[in-house]
Design a protein around this motif. Structure first.
Motif, PDB file in Angstrom:
ATOM      1  N   PRO A 125       0.815  -1.213   0.000  1.00 46.11           N
ATOM      2  CA  PRO A 125       0.000   0.000   0.000  1.00 46.11           C
ATOM      3  C   PRO A 125       0.845   1.259   0.000  1.00 46.11           C
ATOM      4  N   ILE A 126       0.313   2.305  -0.619  1.00 48.32           N
ATOM      5  CA  ILE A 126       0.961   3.608  -0.617  1.00 48.32           C
ATOM      6  C   ILE A 126       0.299   4.517   0.399  1.00 48.32           C
ATOM      7  N   ARG A 127      -1.024   4.531   0.422  1.00 46.33           N
ATOM      8  CA  ARG A 127      -1.757   5.355   1.364  1.00 46.33           C
ATOM      9  C   ARG A 127      -2.072   4.592   2.641  1.00 46.33           C
ATOM     10  N   THR A 128      -2.288   5.346   3.737  1.00 43.23           N
ATOM     11  CA  THR A 128      -2.723   4.747   4.987  1.00 43.23           C
ATOM     12  C   THR A 128      -4.129   4.194   4.814  1.00 43.23           C
ATOM     13  N   GLN A 129      -4.373   3.020   5.377  1.00 45.61           N
ATOM     14  CA  GLN A 129      -5.667   2.360   5.249  1.00 45.61           C
ATOM     15  C   GLN A 129      -6.298   2.181   6.622  1.00 45.61           C
ATOM     16  N   TYR A 130      -7.624   2.427   6.692  1.00 50.80           N
ATOM     17  CA  TYR A 130      -8.337   2.371   7.960  1.00 50.80           C
ATOM     18  C   TYR A 130      -9.449   1.329   7.893  1.00 50.80           C
ATOM     19  N   TYR A 131      -9.593   0.560   8.962  1.00 49.65           N
ATOM     20  CA  TYR A 131     -10.636  -0.453   9.069  1.00 49.65           C
ATOM     21  C   TYR A 131     -11.428  -0.188  10.341  1.00 49.65           C
ATOM     22  N   PHE A 132     -12.713   0.127  10.168  1.00 48.56           N
ATOM     23  CA  PHE A 132     -13.582   0.389  11.312  1.00 48.56           C
ATOM     24  C   PHE A 132     -14.237  -0.929  11.721  1.00 48.56           C
ATOM     25  N   LEU A 133     -13.801  -1.480  12.852  1.00 48.45           N
ATOM     26  CA  LEU A 133     -14.226  -2.795  13.312  1.00 48.45           C
ATOM     27  C   LEU A 133     -15.413  -2.624  14.247  1.00 48.45           C
ATOM     28  N   LYS A 134     -16.614  -2.880  13.743  1.00 49.98           N
ATOM     29  CA  LYS A 134     -17.831  -2.616  14.508  1.00 49.98           C
ATOM     30  C   LYS A 134     -17.974  -3.570  15.686  1.00 49.98           C
ATOM     31  N   LYS A 135     -17.784  -4.851  15.457  1.00 54.25           N
ATOM     32  CA  LYS A 135     -17.973  -5.820  16.537  1.00 54.25           C
ATOM     33  C   LYS A 135     -16.977  -5.600  17.660  1.00 54.25           C
ATOM     34  N   GLU A 136     -15.727  -5.310  17.305  1.00 52.98           N
ATOM     35  CA  GLU A 136     -14.681  -5.111  18.302  1.00 52.98           C
ATOM     36  C   GLU A 136     -14.651  -3.687  18.850  1.00 52.98           C
ATOM     37  N   GLN A 137     -15.378  -2.760  18.185  1.00 56.50           N
ATOM     38  CA  GLN A 137     -15.361  -1.346  18.566  1.00 56.50           C
ATOM     39  C   GLN A 137     -13.934  -0.795  18.577  1.00 56.50           C
ATOM     40  N   LYS A 138     -13.216  -1.093  17.502  1.00 59.33           N
ATOM     41  CA  LYS A 138     -11.843  -0.627  17.347  1.00 59.33           C
ATOM     42  C   LYS A 138     -11.633  -0.095  15.932  1.00 59.33           C
ATOM     43  N   ILE A 139     -10.559   0.631  15.759  1.00 64.21           N
ATOM     44  CA  ILE A 139     -10.135   1.076  14.437  1.00 64.21           C
ATOM     45  C   ILE A 139      -8.719   0.566  14.223  1.00 64.21           C
ATOM     46  N   ALA A 140      -8.526  -0.191  13.148  1.00 64.50           N
ATOM     47  CA  ALA A 140      -7.199  -0.702  12.801  1.00 64.50           C
ATOM     48  C   ALA A 140      -6.693   0.055  11.594  1.00 64.50           C
ATOM     49  N   TYR A 141      -5.410   0.390  11.612  1.00 64.51           N
ATOM     50  CA  TYR A 141      -4.839   1.075  10.459  1.00 64.51           C
ATOM     51  C   TYR A 141      -3.354   0.780  10.360  1.00 64.51           C
ATOM     52  N   TYR A 142      -2.832   0.992   9.151  1.00 68.30           N
ATOM     53  CA  TYR A 142      -1.426   0.737   8.854  1.00 68.30           C
ATOM     54  C   TYR A 142      -0.745   2.073   8.625  1.00 68.30           C
ATOM     55  N   TYR A 143       0.314   2.322   9.380  1.00 72.58           N
ATOM     56  CA  TYR A 143       0.938   3.640   9.339  1.00 72.58           C
ATOM     57  C   TYR A 143       2.416   3.533   9.004  1.00 72.58           C
ATOM     58  N   ARG A 144       2.876   4.495   8.180  1.00 72.77           N
ATOM     59  CA  ARG A 144       4.295   4.639   7.884  1.00 72.77           C
ATOM     60  C   ARG A 144       4.564   6.103   7.569  1.00 72.77           C
ATOM     61  N   PRO A 145       5.519   6.734   8.251  1.00 72.08           N
ATOM     62  CA  PRO A 145       5.834   8.130   7.930  1.00 72.08           C
ATOM     63  C   PRO A 145       6.205   8.280   6.462  1.00 72.08           C
ATOM     64  N   LEU A 146       5.778   9.384   5.852  1.00 69.76           N
ATOM     65  CA  LEU A 146       5.995   9.587   4.425  1.00 69.76           C
ATOM     66  C   LEU A 146       7.464   9.544   4.060  1.00 69.76           C
ATOM     67  N   TRP A 147       8.307  10.087   4.926  1.00 67.94           N
ATOM     68  CA  TRP A 147       9.735  10.169   4.600  1.00 67.94           C
ATOM     69  C   TRP A 147      10.467   8.843   4.828  1.00 67.94           C
ATOM     70  N   LYS A 148       9.801   7.849   5.442  1.00 66.53           N
ATOM     71  CA  LYS A 148      10.416   6.546   5.679  1.00 66.53           C
ATOM     72  C   LYS A 148       9.818   5.523   4.720  1.00 66.53           C
ATOM     73  N   PHE A 149      10.000   5.782   3.420  1.00 73.82           N
ATOM     74  CA  PHE A 149       9.340   4.950   2.420  1.00 73.82           C
ATOM     75  C   PHE A 149       9.908   3.542   2.347  1.00 73.82           C
ATOM     76  N   ARG A 150      11.108   3.316   2.891  1.00 79.29           N
ATOM     77  CA  ARG A 150      11.676   1.968   2.895  1.00 79.29           C
ATOM     78  C   ARG A 150      11.219   1.159   4.101  1.00 79.29           C
ATOM     79  N   GLN A 151      10.594   1.816   5.049  1.00 78.89           N
ATOM     80  CA  GLN A 151      10.132   1.139   6.256  1.00 78.89           C
ATOM     81  C   GLN A 151       8.810   0.437   5.988  1.00 78.89           C
ATOM     82  N   SER A 152       8.613  -0.711   6.593  1.00 81.42           N
ATOM     83  CA  SER A 152       7.352  -1.441   6.440  1.00 81.42           C
ATOM     84  C   SER A 152       6.247  -0.720   7.199  1.00 81.42           C
ATOM     85  N   TYR A 153       5.015  -0.898   6.715  1.00 84.18           N
ATOM     86  CA  TYR A 153       3.877  -0.313   7.411  1.00 84.18           C
ATOM     87  C   TYR A 153       3.695  -0.980   8.763  1.00 84.18           C
TER      88      TYR A 153
END
Length: 353
Positions: A125-153
């Motif tokens: 993925p290039i953009r940050t992705q968000y998952y709204f988990l209704k049953k768990e009442q949580k939000i999961a997302y994958y994050y990586r600073p823009l300047w750390k493009f070699r770092q894994s999400y």
């Protein structure tokens, strides 16, 4: 503003805080805005009893990419071709200089194209992705600073009830206020998570009301239009061409069942911006693949049956297309790519003639 004072002690980013989850009734009148609700329906990737995901707002990114690639390719051909064809092998210093300049230009101008083609195969993925988990009442997302493009999400999971929404003013464009969701440390007030839902094409208050309705209300309360909101196969990474069809299907140019129709418009539009379509399609593939992360997967229990939300079902033609076996889809996109390449070659030759 008490809400601002309660939020945190050290937050300078907060501009216009709005109602937190479960703290006030949802303003359902916001969801009567037809254009915004239609937009959100088109951006939905999955909506079911357990989780909601949106297709990320990606319009400006892939157009910027194809513009950069096409322009740089033109410049590389125009500036370097004539000089390279007339290299004088007996003048070694000049030969070395010309070759060095050509290589430097190739690295600078053609790297975006190489990276784009590499991304087609890497499927990250290039953009940050968000998952709204209704049953768990949580939000999961994958994050990586823009300047750390070699770092894994990095996967992050936050409690939905801890979210502090804010309409963060864009300092460079006062006409838009994208929705931002924060989580702050209750002791220090420092921000620990910042979720930026940067969709500039929808009223952020409508977007937040839509999310709250999904997370806090019964399925009947969510304004889902089954003429727009479509289900996708469990794994959309099987066919880049089928993912490219999403762009046209969600805008009503192609039918959702892959049964034909609207083909001429896809040829006309796609033949001009084929690279942009495939770039966006590749991102759709990455969006779905990310949910296979084991930490997110274990939070999902829906078996794909008995969806209470009124969305278009997956057709046999759709399944075949996403498996790469729908010849109509494959032939159409091969033809579009060939036309696009032919137009590009013709433009280069015509400019240099």
């Amino acid at each position: 503003m008490q809400l601002r004072d309660d939020f945190a002690k050290h937050i300078s980013e907060l501009h216009n805080p709005i109602d937190r989850p479960y703290t006030a009734s949802i303003d359902k009148s916001l969801l009567e805005n037809i254009e915004d609700v239609e937009h959100l329906n088109k951006e939905i990737h999955d909506v079911n009893p357990d989780y909601l995901t949106f297709l990320p707002a990606y319009f400006w990114v892939f157009y910027f990419a194809i513009g950069w690639i096409y322009f740089s390719s033109f410049m590389f051909l125009i500036v370097s071709t004539d000089g390279l064809l007339h290299l004088q092998s007996y003048n070694i210093p000049l030969l070395v200089l010309d070759v060095s300049i050509a290589l430097s230009m190739f690295i600078v101008f053609c790297t975006p194209l190489i990276l784009l083609l590499y991304h087609f195969f890497r499927k990250y993925p290039i953009r940050t992705q968000y998952y709204f988990l209704k049953k768990e009442q949580k939000i999961a997302y994958y994050y990586r600073p823009l300047w750390k493009f070699r770092q894994s999400y990095e996967l992050k999971i936050v409690d939905y009830k801890d979210i502090r929404p804010d309409l963060h003013q864009d300092p460079y464009n006062r006409a838009y206020t994208p929705l931002n969701l924060y989580v702050a440390d209750p002791e220090t007030g420092d921000i620990t998570h910042h979720l930026k839902l940067e969709d500039y094409r929808v009223n952020p208050r409508v977007q937040w009301a839509f999310i709250r309705t999904y997370m806090e209300s019964p399925a009947d309360d969510l304004p889902i239009d089954n003429e727009i909101c479509q289900a996708y196969p469990v794994d959309t990474s099987g066919s880049l061409f089928a993912c490219a069809d999403i762009i046209y299907r969600k805008n009503g140019i192609l039918p959702s069942d892959h049964s034909g129709g609207g083909q001429i418009m896809v040829f006309i539009i796609g033949s001009i911006i084929a690279l942009g379509n495939l770039f966006q399609a590749n991102h759709y593939q990455c969006t779905k693949r990310a949910i296979l992360h084991p930490e997110v997967k274990k939070l999902l229990t829906w078996d794909g049956q008995d969806n209470p939300y009124p969305i278009q079902t997956i057709t046999d033609e759709s399944k075949l297309a996403f498996e790469g076996g729908n010849w109509e889809v494959n032939v159409r996109w091969v033809g579009i790519i060939l036309i696009n390449v032919g137009l590009f070659v013709w433009a280069v030759m015509a400019y240099n003639s």
